[in-house]
Scaffold this motif. Structure first.
Motif, PDB file in Angstrom:
ATOM      1  N   ILE A   5       1.086  -1.202   0.132  1.00  0.00           N
ATOM      2  CA  ILE A   5      -0.002  -0.225   0.017  1.00  0.00           C
ATOM      3  C   ILE A   5       0.861   1.258   0.058  1.00  0.00           C
ATOM      4  N   PHE A   6       1.875   1.162   0.624  1.00  0.00           N
ATOM      5  CA  PHE A   6       3.053   2.350   0.845  1.00  0.00           C
ATOM      6  C   PHE A   6       3.440   2.600  -0.567  1.00  0.00           C
ATOM      7  N   SER A   7       3.995   1.506  -1.648  1.00  0.00           N
ATOM      8  CA  SER A   7       4.388   1.741  -2.614  1.00  0.00           C
ATOM      9  C   SER A   7       3.412   2.339  -3.668  1.00  0.00           C
ATOM     10  N   LYS A   8       2.080   1.979  -3.490  1.00  0.00           N
ATOM     11  CA  LYS A   8       0.856   2.599  -4.320  1.00  0.00           C
ATOM     12  C   LYS A   8       0.941   4.005  -3.767  1.00  0.00           C
ATOM     13  N   ILE A   9       0.987   4.370  -2.568  1.00  0.00           N
ATOM     14  CA  ILE A   9       0.882   5.838  -2.265  1.00  0.00           C
ATOM     15  C   ILE A   9       2.119   6.675  -2.927  1.00  0.00           C
ATOM     16  N   ILE A  10       3.237   6.052  -3.051  1.00  0.00           N
ATOM     17  CA  ILE A  10       4.561   6.670  -3.562  1.00  0.00           C
ATOM     18  C   ILE A  10       4.170   6.969  -5.045  1.00  0.00           C
ATOM     19  N   ILE A  14      -2.767   5.425  -4.878  1.00  0.00           N
ATOM     20  CA  ILE A  14      -3.729   5.586  -3.759  1.00  0.00           C
ATOM     21  C   ILE A  14      -3.537   7.044  -3.221  1.00  0.00           C
ATOM     22  N   ASP A  15      -4.602   7.519  -2.750  1.00  0.00           N
ATOM     23  CA  ASP A  15      -4.533   8.955  -2.110  1.00  0.00           C
ATOM     24  C   ASP A  15      -4.113   8.759  -0.684  1.00  0.00           C
ATOM     25  N   ALA A  16      -3.214   9.776  -0.406  1.00  0.00           N
ATOM     26  CA  ALA A  16      -2.819  10.035   1.059  1.00  0.00           C
ATOM     27  C   ALA A  16      -2.751  11.438   1.306  1.00  0.00           C
ATOM     28  N   GLY A  92       4.218  -5.995  15.415  1.00  0.00           N
ATOM     29  CA  GLY A  92       3.277  -5.274  14.932  1.00  0.00           C
ATOM     30  C   GLY A  92       3.293  -4.690  13.575  1.00  0.00           C
ATOM     31  N   GLN A  93       4.433  -4.802  12.827  1.00  0.00           N
ATOM     32  CA  GLN A  93       4.636  -4.269  11.433  1.00  0.00           C
ATOM     33  C   GLN A  93       3.503  -5.027  10.861  1.00  0.00           C
ATOM     34  N   SER A  94       2.873  -4.243  10.161  1.00  0.00           N
ATOM     35  CA  SER A  94       1.520  -5.004   9.351  1.00  0.00           C
ATOM     36  C   SER A  94       1.861  -4.576   7.526  1.00  0.00           C
TER      37      SER A  94
END
Length: 113
Positions: A5-10, A14-16, A92-94
């Motif tokens: 999901i983070f690479s998609k934000i970069i 995906i909006d952030a 806790g890393q998800s």
């Protein structure tokens, strides 16, 4: 490293709510905030976990911390904030894309967790 999901934000797939961006990293508000200020700082370079960072990532890792400091200051929390880096699912890393949590705006206990 697989797409996250983070690479998609970069990649702007995906909006952030982005509060900082430079050539090495991106910072955005966590959608599952655990404090009044909860911002994630992520490297644009795909590193899944801190344990897998290499010696040549040293400058990037330092940049993440200095960026976290500046973001906290910009948000009005220059003298009291907590940084958290989880390394592995058991703690806790998800999302398996290295990230630094910046948390502020409430009291925290010690030890965490």
């Amino acid at each position: 490293m697989s797409e996250t999901i983070f690479s998609k934000i970069i990649n702007r797939e995906i909006d952030a709510d982005i509060v900082h961006e430079d050539d090495q990293c991106l910072a955005f508000r966590d959608i599952n905030a655990q404090a009044p200020m909860h911002i994630l700082v992520i490297p644009k370079k795909p590193i899944d976990m801190l344990v897998n960072a290499e010696a040549d990532d040293q400058a990037l890792l330092g940049h993440l911390l200095l960026t976290a400091r500046q973001v906290a200051k910009d948000e009005g929390y220059s003298d009291a904030f907590r940084l958290v880096v989880n390394n592995g699912e058991a703690v806790g890393q998800s999302v398996f894309h290295l990230h630094v949590h910046i948390l502020a705006g409430r009291d925290f206990s010690w030890p965490p967790g």
